[in-house]
Enzyme design. Structure first.
Site, PDB file in Angstrom:
ATOM      1  N   ILE A  16     -16.333  11.070 -15.419  1.00  0.00           N
ATOM      2  CA  ILE A  16     -17.053  11.376 -13.969  1.00  0.00           C
ATOM      3  C   ILE A  16     -15.937  11.986 -13.181  1.00  0.00           C
ATOM      4  O   ILE A  16     -16.134  12.821 -12.344  1.00  0.00           O
ATOM      5  CB  ILE A  16     -17.234   9.958 -13.254  1.00  0.00           C
ATOM      6  CG1 ILE A  16     -18.602   9.536 -14.120  1.00  0.00           C
ATOM      7  CG2 ILE A  16     -17.622  10.335 -11.750  1.00  0.00           C
ATOM      8  CD1 ILE A  16     -18.928   8.262 -13.705  1.00  0.00           C
ATOM      9  N   ARG A  36      -2.844   9.665 -15.877  1.00  0.00           N
ATOM     10  CA  ARG A  36      -1.426   9.231 -16.398  1.00  0.00           C
ATOM     11  C   ARG A  36      -1.093   9.929 -17.578  1.00  0.00           C
ATOM     12  O   ARG A  36       0.191  10.165 -17.725  1.00  0.00           O
ATOM     13  CB  ARG A  36      -1.733   7.520 -16.718  1.00  0.00           C
ATOM     14  CG  ARG A  36      -1.989   6.864 -15.495  1.00  0.00           C
ATOM     15  CD  ARG A  36      -1.920   5.335 -16.251  1.00  0.00           C
ATOM     16  NE  ARG A  36      -3.355   5.020 -17.052  1.00  0.00           N
ATOM     17  CZ  ARG A  36      -3.534   3.970 -17.215  1.00  0.00           C
ATOM     18  NH1 ARG A  36      -3.098   2.918 -17.128  1.00  0.00           N
ATOM     19  NH2 ARG A  36      -4.776   3.988 -18.282  1.00  0.00           N
ATOM     20  N   ASP A  61       0.076   7.393 -12.083  1.00  0.00           N
ATOM     21  CA  ASP A  61      -0.349   5.884 -12.466  1.00  0.00           C
ATOM     22  C   ASP A  61      -0.769   5.230 -11.119  1.00  0.00           C
ATOM     23  O   ASP A  61       0.399   4.629 -10.316  1.00  0.00           O
ATOM     24  CB  ASP A  61       0.747   5.166 -13.226  1.00  0.00           C
ATOM     25  CG  ASP A  61       0.382   3.884 -13.803  1.00  0.00           C
ATOM     26  OD1 ASP A  61      -0.842   3.371 -13.334  1.00  0.00           O
ATOM     27  OD2 ASP A  61       1.270   3.339 -14.781  1.00  0.00           O
ATOM     28  N   VAL A  62      -1.657   4.808 -10.889  1.00  0.00           N
ATOM     29  CA  VAL A  62      -2.334   4.078  -9.680  1.00  0.00           C
ATOM     30  C   VAL A  62      -1.639   2.527  -9.395  1.00  0.00           C
ATOM     31  O   VAL A  62      -1.541   1.969  -8.412  1.00  0.00           O
ATOM     32  CB  VAL A  62      -3.470   3.959  -9.475  1.00  0.00           C
ATOM     33  CG1 VAL A  62      -4.297   5.345  -9.533  1.00  0.00           C
ATOM     34  CG2 VAL A  62      -4.570   3.065 -10.700  1.00  0.00           C
ATOM     35  N   ASN A  88     -11.116   7.505  -7.956  1.00  0.00           N
ATOM     36  CA  ASN A  88     -11.909   7.303  -9.115  1.00  0.00           C
ATOM     37  C   ASN A  88     -11.405   6.479 -10.151  1.00  0.00           C
ATOM     38  O   ASN A  88     -12.324   5.969 -11.164  1.00  0.00           O
ATOM     39  CB  ASN A  88     -12.453   8.716  -9.564  1.00  0.00           C
ATOM     40  CG  ASN A  88     -13.089   8.651 -10.842  1.00  0.00           C
ATOM     41  OD1 ASN A  88     -14.223   8.254 -11.030  1.00  0.00           O
ATOM     42  ND2 ASN A  88     -12.340   8.990 -12.105  1.00  0.00           N
ATOM     43  N   TYR A 164     -14.708  -6.678 -13.841  1.00  0.00           N
ATOM     44  CA  TYR A 164     -15.072  -5.340 -13.147  1.00  0.00           C
ATOM     45  C   TYR A 164     -16.101  -5.571 -12.213  1.00  0.00           C
ATOM     46  O   TYR A 164     -15.802  -4.776 -11.166  1.00  0.00           O
ATOM     47  CB  TYR A 164     -15.724  -4.808 -14.336  1.00  0.00           C
ATOM     48  CG  TYR A 164     -16.394  -3.070 -13.799  1.00  0.00           C
ATOM     49  CD1 TYR A 164     -15.215  -2.156 -13.806  1.00  0.00           C
ATOM     50  CD2 TYR A 164     -17.562  -2.919 -13.754  1.00  0.00           C
ATOM     51  CE1 TYR A 164     -15.551  -0.936 -13.338  1.00  0.00           C
ATOM     52  CE2 TYR A 164     -18.088  -1.519 -13.399  1.00  0.00           C
ATOM     53  CZ  TYR A 164     -17.020  -0.798 -13.134  1.00  0.00           C
ATOM     54  OH  TYR A 164     -17.517   0.715 -12.841  1.00  0.00           O
ATOM     55  N   LYS A 168     -15.495  -4.477  -7.997  1.00  0.00           N
ATOM     56  CA  LYS A 168     -16.201  -3.414  -7.320  1.00  0.00           C
ATOM     57  C   LYS A 168     -16.673  -4.021  -5.860  1.00  0.00           C
ATOM     58  O   LYS A 168     -16.760  -3.443  -4.927  1.00  0.00           O
ATOM     59  CB  LYS A 168     -17.412  -2.841  -8.030  1.00  0.00           C
ATOM     60  CG  LYS A 168     -16.906  -1.951  -9.210  1.00  0.00           C
ATOM     61  CD  LYS A 168     -15.865  -1.099  -8.719  1.00  0.00           C
ATOM     62  CE  LYS A 168     -15.459  -0.175  -9.859  1.00  0.00           C
ATOM     63  NZ  LYS A 168     -14.694   1.079  -9.500  1.00  0.00           N
ATOM     64  N   THR A 199     -19.825   7.287 -20.219  1.00  0.00           N
ATOM     65  CA  THR A 199     -18.627   7.486 -20.184  1.00  0.00           C
ATOM     66  C   THR A 199     -17.822   6.462 -21.139  1.00  0.00           C
ATOM     67  O   THR A 199     -18.516   5.733 -21.497  1.00  0.00           O
ATOM     68  CB  THR A 199     -17.874   7.585 -18.704  1.00  0.00           C
ATOM     69  OG1 THR A 199     -17.540   5.908 -18.452  1.00  0.00           O
ATOM     70  CG2 THR A 199     -18.559   8.058 -17.577  1.00  0.00           C
TER      71      THR A 199
END
Length: 241
Positions: A16, A36, A61-62, A88, A164, A168, A199
């Protein structure tokens, strides 16, 4: 800043994220491909450029403060500023993952990427976004984080990994708080759900293509100045919290 709109998409080397970058690039925007993995990032940039997008790679790299700070400096140097940020990048933490069996370390890892990573990147990019004429922030969320949908009889969200899912819900709450704090700045920030998209995040089990999944991010990234902020949307409209 130049008249060309500048965007950064995190996790843009595939899926995405890549399609979001491609969609924004098709609008004539200059797009930073945050990722990354150097090889995947370079490959994505090459592919985007071949398709006509003005793309450049952003090592990112967040989960790492130094990496995010360096990314902000690179964007300032290469592009002169930033107009749109699409958060994202995300992980699931693996499957199966139920609330009674999940390792707390997995929850910590997922939240570090999916929530704290968004906060880290957003705050690092805010000085540039404040300098934009029409700044936008899009947080890629998911309807699985909706407490309303999770608790409505007859709605089956499937075997969603608990860490997960919770990340969110957490991300949506963070989005609302940013919207409140930034309400007088012109920065519009919203959560977007791409739908059940095929994905590698879900083992390609989704029923939508990455191109379809990217549509909501592109719409929220291109909102008019009087558009909504602090909302949660998918292709069909507003998603219940």
């Amino acid at each position: 800043m130049s008249e060309q709109t500048i965007a950064l998409v995190t996790g843009a080397n595939k899926g995405i994220g890549y399609e979001i970058a491609a969609g924004l690039g098709a609008l004539g925007w200059r797009v930073g491909v945050g990722a990354r993995d150097r090889q995947r990032r370079d490959t994505a940039v090459e592919k985007l450029r071949a398709a006509g997008t003005d793309a450049f790679g952003v090592p990112l790299d967040v989960t790492d403060d130094a990496s995010v700070s360096a990314a902000a400096e690179l964007i300032a140097d290469r592009a002169g500023g930033l107009d749109v940020l699409v958060n994202n990048a995300a992980i699931t933490g693996g499957m199966p993952q139920t609330s009674t069996t999940v390792d707390p370390a997995t929850v910590r890892e997922v939240v570090e990427t999916n929530v704290i990573g968004v906060i880290r990147v957003t705050n690092a990019m805010l000085p540039m976004l404040r300098g934009s004429a029409s700044p936008r922030i899009v947080n890629m969320s998911s309807s699985v984080g909706s407490l309303v949908l999770q608790t409505t009889p007859g709605i089956d969200m499937g075997p969603v990994p608990v860490a997960y899912l919770a990340s969110k819900t957490f991300l949506n709450a963070v989005t609302v708080q940013y919207a409140k704090e930034l309400s007088d700045t012109g920065i519009l920030i919203n959560s977007g759900c791409p739908g059940f998209t095929a994905t590698d995040l879900n083992g390609f089990q989704g029923v939508r293509t990455p191109h379809q999944g990217a549509a909501i991010a592109i719409r929220l990234a291109t909102l008019p100045d009087d558009g909504p902020t602090g909302g949660f949307f998918d292709d069909g409209g507003t998603v219940s919290w």
